[in-house]
Design a protein around this motif. Structure first.
Motif, PDB file in Angstrom:
ATOM      1  N   ALA A 160      60.505  -7.107 -90.299  1.00  0.00           N
ATOM      2  CA  ALA A 160      59.394  -6.856 -89.378  1.00  0.00           C
ATOM      3  C   ALA A 160      59.806  -7.159 -87.939  1.00  0.00           C
ATOM      4  CB  ALA A 160      58.184  -7.695 -89.773  1.00  0.00           C
ATOM      5  N   ALA A 161      60.537  -8.258 -87.741  1.00  0.00           N
ATOM      6  CA  ALA A 161      60.949  -8.634 -86.394  1.00  0.00           C
ATOM      7  C   ALA A 161      61.917  -7.613 -85.801  1.00  0.00           C
ATOM      8  CB  ALA A 161      61.582 -10.018 -86.405  1.00  0.00           C
ATOM      9  N   TYR A 162      62.801  -7.051 -86.627  1.00  0.00           N
ATOM     10  CA  TYR A 162      63.743  -6.048 -86.132  1.00  0.00           C
ATOM     11  C   TYR A 162      62.993  -4.798 -85.659  1.00  0.00           C
ATOM     12  CZ  TYR A 162      67.566  -2.729 -85.855  1.00  0.00           C
ATOM     13  OH  TYR A 162      68.462  -1.790 -85.395  1.00  0.00           O
ATOM     14  N   LEU A 163      62.047  -4.327 -86.469  1.00  0.00           N
ATOM     15  CA  LEU A 163      61.263  -3.157 -86.068  1.00  0.00           C
ATOM     16  C   LEU A 163      60.429  -3.464 -84.823  1.00  0.00           C
ATOM     17  CD1 LEU A 163      60.075  -1.854 -89.555  1.00  0.00           C
ATOM     18  CD2 LEU A 163      61.769  -0.812 -88.044  1.00  0.00           C
ATOM     19  N   TYR A 164      59.931  -4.682 -84.740  1.00  0.00           N
ATOM     20  CA  TYR A 164      59.101  -5.095 -83.604  1.00  0.00           C
ATOM     21  C   TYR A 164      59.897  -5.042 -82.303  1.00  0.00           C
ATOM     22  CZ  TYR A 164      55.540  -8.083 -81.287  1.00  0.00           C
ATOM     23  OH  TYR A 164      54.572  -8.606 -80.480  1.00  0.00           O
ATOM     24  N   GLN A 165      61.116  -5.625 -82.317  1.00  0.00           N
ATOM     25  CA  GLN A 165      61.908  -5.613 -81.087  1.00  0.00           C
ATOM     26  C   GLN A 165      62.314  -4.200 -80.716  1.00  0.00           C
ATOM     27  OE1 GLN A 165      65.450  -4.987 -80.602  1.00  0.00           O
ATOM     28  NE2 GLN A 165      65.662  -4.303 -82.732  1.00  0.00           N
ATOM     29  N   LEU A 166      62.530  -3.331 -81.719  1.00  0.00           N
ATOM     30  CA  LEU A 166      62.885  -1.943 -81.436  1.00  0.00           C
ATOM     31  C   LEU A 166      61.703  -1.222 -80.769  1.00  0.00           C
ATOM     32  CD1 LEU A 166      65.057   0.250 -81.732  1.00  0.00           C
ATOM     33  CD2 LEU A 166      64.087   0.774 -83.983  1.00  0.00           C
ATOM     34  N   PHE A 167      60.502  -1.432 -81.310  1.00  0.00           N
ATOM     35  CA  PHE A 167      59.290  -0.854 -80.718  1.00  0.00           C
ATOM     36  C   PHE A 167      59.099  -1.318 -79.267  1.00  0.00           C
ATOM     37  CE2 PHE A 167      54.929  -2.747 -80.122  1.00  0.00           C
ATOM     38  CZ  PHE A 167      54.352  -1.646 -79.481  1.00  0.00           C
ATOM     39  N   VAL A 168      59.270  -2.615 -79.027  1.00  0.00           N
ATOM     40  CA  VAL A 168      59.026  -3.166 -77.691  1.00  0.00           C
ATOM     41  C   VAL A 168      60.062  -2.645 -76.704  1.00  0.00           C
ATOM     42  CG1 VAL A 168      58.942  -5.299 -76.344  1.00  0.00           C
ATOM     43  CG2 VAL A 168      57.863  -5.200 -78.603  1.00  0.00           C
ATOM     44  N   ARG A 169      61.303  -2.505 -77.125  1.00  0.00           N
ATOM     45  CA  ARG A 169      62.329  -2.001 -76.199  1.00  0.00           C
ATOM     46  C   ARG A 169      62.163  -0.502 -75.968  1.00  0.00           C
ATOM     47  NH1 ARG A 169      65.595  -6.545 -78.562  1.00  0.00           N
ATOM     48  NH2 ARG A 169      65.729  -7.940 -76.755  1.00  0.00           N
ATOM     49  N   LEU A 170      61.686   0.219 -76.966  1.00  0.00           N
ATOM     50  CA  LEU A 170      61.333   1.615 -76.728  1.00  0.00           C
ATOM     51  C   LEU A 170      60.182   1.712 -75.733  1.00  0.00           C
ATOM     52  CD1 LEU A 170      61.601   2.986 -80.372  1.00  0.00           C
ATOM     53  CD2 LEU A 170      62.843   3.910 -78.405  1.00  0.00           C
ATOM     54  N   TYR A 171      59.271   0.758 -75.792  1.00  0.00           N
ATOM     55  CA  TYR A 171      58.161   0.696 -74.842  1.00  0.00           C
ATOM     56  C   TYR A 171      58.676   0.400 -73.439  1.00  0.00           C
ATOM     57  CZ  TYR A 171      53.849  -1.005 -72.623  1.00  0.00           C
ATOM     58  OH  TYR A 171      52.799  -1.212 -71.769  1.00  0.00           O
ATOM     59  N   GLY A 172      59.738  -0.447 -73.350  1.00  0.00           N
ATOM     60  CA  GLY A 172      60.383  -0.609 -72.055  1.00  0.00           C
ATOM     61  C   GLY A 172      60.488  -2.005 -71.485  1.00  0.00           C
ATOM     62  N   THR A 173      60.392  -3.050 -72.326  1.00  0.00           N
ATOM     63  CA  THR A 173      60.469  -4.408 -71.776  1.00  0.00           C
ATOM     64  C   THR A 173      61.251  -5.327 -72.715  1.00  0.00           C
ATOM     65  OG1 THR A 173      59.168  -6.264 -70.904  1.00  0.00           O
ATOM     66  CG2 THR A 173      58.304  -5.151 -72.854  1.00  0.00           C
ATOM     67  N   ASN A 174      61.744  -6.418 -72.148  1.00  0.00           N
ATOM     68  CA  ASN A 174      62.364  -7.492 -72.927  1.00  0.00           C
ATOM     69  C   ASN A 174      61.498  -8.751 -72.900  1.00  0.00           C
ATOM     70  OD1 ASN A 174      64.889  -6.404 -73.928  1.00  0.00           O
ATOM     71  ND2 ASN A 174      65.584  -6.317 -71.803  1.00  0.00           N
ATOM     72  N   ASN A 175      60.200  -8.575 -72.722  1.00  0.00           N
ATOM     73  CA  ASN A 175      59.291  -9.729 -72.734  1.00  0.00           C
ATOM     74  C   ASN A 175      59.075 -10.194 -74.170  1.00  0.00           C
ATOM     75  OD1 ASN A 175      59.040  -9.670 -69.996  1.00  0.00           O
ATOM     76  ND2 ASN A 175      56.951  -8.881 -69.941  1.00  0.00           N
ATOM     77  N   PHE A 176      59.881 -11.166 -74.601  1.00  0.00           N
ATOM     78  CA  PHE A 176      59.811 -11.665 -75.967  1.00  0.00           C
ATOM     79  C   PHE A 176      59.607 -13.181 -75.998  1.00  0.00           C
ATOM     80  CE2 PHE A 176      62.199  -7.709 -76.991  1.00  0.00           C
ATOM     81  CZ  PHE A 176      61.345  -7.220 -77.973  1.00  0.00           C
ATOM     82  N   PRO A 177      58.438 -13.673 -75.562  1.00  0.00           N
ATOM     83  CA  PRO A 177      58.171 -15.090 -75.800  1.00  0.00           C
ATOM     84  C   PRO A 177      58.207 -15.335 -77.309  1.00  0.00           C
ATOM     85  CG  PRO A 177      56.134 -13.924 -75.245  1.00  0.00           C
ATOM     86  CD  PRO A 177      57.271 -12.956 -75.011  1.00  0.00           C
ATOM     87  N   ASP A 178      58.897 -16.376 -77.719  1.00  0.00           N
ATOM     88  CA  ASP A 178      59.147 -16.572 -79.149  1.00  0.00           C
ATOM     89  C   ASP A 178      58.979 -18.044 -79.494  1.00  0.00           C
ATOM     90  OD1 ASP A 178      60.263 -15.586 -81.779  1.00  0.00           O
ATOM     91  OD2 ASP A 178      61.830 -17.023 -81.267  1.00  0.00           O
ATOM     92  N   CYS A 179      58.656 -18.318 -80.737  1.00  0.00           N
ATOM     93  CA  CYS A 179      58.450 -19.710 -81.142  1.00  0.00           C
ATOM     94  C   CYS A 179      59.705 -20.547 -80.947  1.00  0.00           C
ATOM     95  CB  CYS A 179      57.961 -19.779 -82.589  1.00  0.00           C
ATOM     96  SG  CYS A 179      59.141 -19.179 -83.801  1.00  0.00           S
ATOM     97  N   SER A 180      60.877 -19.913 -80.967  1.00  0.00           N
ATOM     98  CA  SER A 180      62.110 -20.677 -80.757  1.00  0.00           C
ATOM     99  C   SER A 180      62.163 -21.280 -79.361  1.00  0.00           C
ATOM    100  CB  SER A 180      63.337 -19.797 -80.998  1.00  0.00           C
ATOM    101  OG  SER A 180      63.386 -18.737 -80.069  1.00  0.00           O
ATOM    102  N   ASN A 181      61.454 -20.658 -78.379  1.00  0.00           N
ATOM    103  CA  ASN A 181      61.402 -21.243 -77.035  1.00  0.00           C
ATOM    104  C   ASN A 181      60.804 -22.632 -77.060  1.00  0.00           C
ATOM    105  OD1 ASN A 181      60.325 -18.046 -75.757  1.00  0.00           O
ATOM    106  ND2 ASN A 181      62.404 -18.811 -75.872  1.00  0.00           N
ATOM    107  N   MET A 182      59.990 -22.920 -78.068  1.00  0.00           N
ATOM    108  CA  MET A 182      59.279 -24.197 -78.130  1.00  0.00           C
ATOM    109  C   MET A 182      59.909 -25.172 -79.112  1.00  0.00           C
ATOM    110  SD  MET A 182      55.382 -22.741 -77.910  1.00  0.00           S
ATOM    111  CE  MET A 182      55.590 -21.348 -78.999  1.00  0.00           C
ATOM    112  N   VAL A 445      58.395 -18.069 -73.441  1.00  0.00           N
ATOM    113  CA  VAL A 445      57.024 -18.565 -73.584  1.00  0.00           C
ATOM    114  C   VAL A 445      56.473 -19.091 -72.263  1.00  0.00           C
ATOM    115  CG1 VAL A 445      55.633 -20.431 -74.581  1.00  0.00           C
ATOM    116  CG2 VAL A 445      57.099 -19.059 -76.056  1.00  0.00           C
ATOM    117  N   LEU A 446      57.260 -19.909 -71.560  1.00  0.00           N
ATOM    118  CA  LEU A 446      56.775 -20.522 -70.323  1.00  0.00           C
ATOM    119  C   LEU A 446      56.468 -19.475 -69.256  1.00  0.00           C
ATOM    120  CD1 LEU A 446      56.148 -23.270 -69.058  1.00  0.00           C
ATOM    121  CD2 LEU A 446      58.497 -23.311 -68.183  1.00  0.00           C
ATOM    122  N   SER A 447      57.388 -18.534 -69.063  1.00  0.00           N
ATOM    123  CA  SER A 447      57.161 -17.514 -68.036  1.00  0.00           C
ATOM    124  C   SER A 447      56.062 -16.544 -68.448  1.00  0.00           C
ATOM    125  CB  SER A 447      58.462 -16.763 -67.715  1.00  0.00           C
ATOM    126  OG  SER A 447      59.059 -16.253 -68.885  1.00  0.00           O
TER     127      SER A 447
END
Length: 497
Positions: A160-182, A445-447
């Motif tokens: 699911a995460a792989y398809l999600y990042q592909l969808f978001v990059r097709l949309y045009g951004t690298n805005n990926f706040p993620d739980c690992s940031n925390m 996450v912070l930004s």
């Protein structure tokens, strides 16, 4: 202080209490029999791949390789309770906000897509096609793809995460706040700087060969209880376990393994830590620097006495750079400064260093007690440097072991959930899918929270998890989320996000 000074009156972690809690959670799920069957075959055909934490499964594991947290996780999701449209019709959002997280999720799994209706202050059912169309229209209406934030939790599967990042990059951004940031972002950054890869260097089997295990800033009894089984086995075969933790966690003092029939029948337990030190909050780096200072002093004394060196000079020469600069920094740090910042005495730190020097194979393991500080990257670099001194990396029974809190935090990162994606990964996406992915770094996450607060973000989509509760200032984040034009939560149960 040494565990021989720990009182023996209170009960050990684990044992019958853990089994009782497992049974209670299965009964609460409404599906005790199906829940029990799930424990025999979950996430793999013949056995249980525990979703409760990131602790590894042994190659020779049994079908019962799980803990109380794993049972809770499965029972929580396997519940027969359902949050249907009737549930939302009976409660306004103002009513739902008054419930605790536990009470809210206890109503069960979502059965329909729901859309908020401001006029009635309720969630109303919406057809899938209508939901997708409305979400898509709002995303297309934004004047810049960077005005949308796309959150992921470790609860998302790799696929699911792989398809999600592909969808978001097709949309045009690298805005990926993620739980690992925390949680373990600091580990990834520090380890890439120190050893070239942002992951641990040990296998689970290395815990069977280590002479000493240093456990820094983690509470396995609470967060990853299966680790206690490996620490218990290490303690039983004579390995020394040195704990640095501001609080006293019962599991690190004594543990009764629910899978040990004899120990359970006798009501016994096993002492885990051979040494237990309580630094002040944020004092871990100073404690590790102090141990390094003690090791370097022992090296000088050995050379002066004509004895074998304490340091692994061959390892340092072949695999490390700037050792002389590091040594100068350690020697320039006085004991008074180390004691003041660590909250430990010189004698305590030297006692811990002695364990390190007497062991041929050492593992150092840490968790979020180390990573959630302003100076967390520097602390993990200090841990790595300390381990380099005697070559305790890259060989059996030794190495660096960050213990991530959730079972798929690393998995999300591996499949592309990264606001600062490597160029090689983006090049591969471009070759494989025939589009030009965005190269500009996105929001963590912070930004992302900052963008929501200052109005530069207008949309938020969360894949799993509970963003408002996972962030440190939930009240502030709830305010930020309410300001957005669009918020979408892809979740199994209602939550405060």
């Amino acid at each position: 202080m040494d565990t021989r000074f720990i009182g023996k009156k209170s009960s050990a972690a684990g044992g019958w209490g853990a089994l009782k809690s497992c049974g209670k959670r299965l009964l609460e799920s409404g599906t005790p029999l199906s829940g029990a069957r799930a424990m025999l075959k979950a996430n793999q055909p013949d056995g249980f791949d525990c979703p409760g934490c990131a602790w590894g499964d042994p190659e020779h594991g049994s079908s019962f390789e799980f803990c109380e947290n794993g049972v809770k996780a499965v029972a929580w999701e396997a519940t027969e309770k359902r949050a249907t449209p009737a549930f939302f019709a009976a409660h306004t959002v103002a009513d739902l906000r008054k419930l605790s997280d536990y009470e809210l999720e206890l109503h069960g799994r979502l059965t329909h897509p729901m859309r908020y209706d401001a006029a009635s202050d309720r969630y109303l059912p919406v057809a899938w096609d209508d939901a997708f169309t409305e979400i898509g229209n709002i995303l297309k209406s934004l004047d810049n793809p960077d005005r949308a934030e796309f959150y992921t939790s470790g609860r998302a599967s790799n696929e699911a995460a792989y398809l999600y990042q592909l969808f978001v990059r097709l949309y045009g951004t690298n805005n990926f706040p993620d739980c690992s940031n925390m949680c373990h972002e600091a580990s990834g950054v520090a380890l890439r700087q120190a050893i070239g890869v942002g992951k641990g260097t040990v296998l689970l089997e290395d815990f069977e060969a280590a002479d000493a295990i240093f456990v820094i800033g983690q509470n396995p009894g609470t967060n990853h209880p299966r680790m206690l089984g490996d620490l218990r086995r290490a303690a039983l075969r004579g390995a020394r376990i040195v704990v640095f933790n501001p609080i006293r966690e019962r599991g690190l003092e004594r543990f009764s393994d629910p899978q040990d029939k004899i120990e359970m029948l006798r009501g016994g337990s096993t002492d885990i830590a051979s040494h237990y030190f309580q630094p002040q909050l944020g004092g871990d780096m100073a404690a590790v620097r102090g141990m390094a200072k003690a090791v370097l002093a022992a090296e000088d004394a050995a050379i002066a006495a004509g004895l074998p060196p304490v340091l692994d000079h061959a390892f340092l020469a072949e695999h490390c750079v700037d050792f002389s600069a590091y040594r100068a920094a350690v020697e320039a740090t006085g004991w008074s400064e180390i004691e003041d910042q660590s909250g430990l005495t010189r004698a305590e730190i030297e006692r811990a260093a002695a364990v390190y020097m007497q062991a041929e194979r050492v593992i150092c393991t840490w968790a979020m007690g180390v990573t959630q500080h302003v100076h967390s990257v520097a602390t993990i670099r200090e841990i790595a440097n300390f381990m380099f001194l005697r070559g305790n990396i890259g060989r059996p029974g030794a190495g660096l072991c960050p213990v991530r809190g959730h079972s798929n935090v690393q998995g999300d990162r591996t499949v592309g959930i990264n606001e600062k994606p490597p160029e090689a990964f983006l090049d591969a996406l471009e070759r494989e899918f025939g589009f030009s992915p965005p190269r500009k770094h996105g929001h963590n996450v912070l930004s992302a929270i900052g963008a929501m607060l200052d109005g530069s973000a207008e949309a938020f989509i969360g894949l799993g998890g509970n963003f408002a509760r996972a962030t440190p200032d939930s009240t502030l984040v709830e305010t930020a989320l309410r300001r957005l034009k669009l918020t979408v939560n892809i979740a199994t149960k209602p939550n405060h996000s």
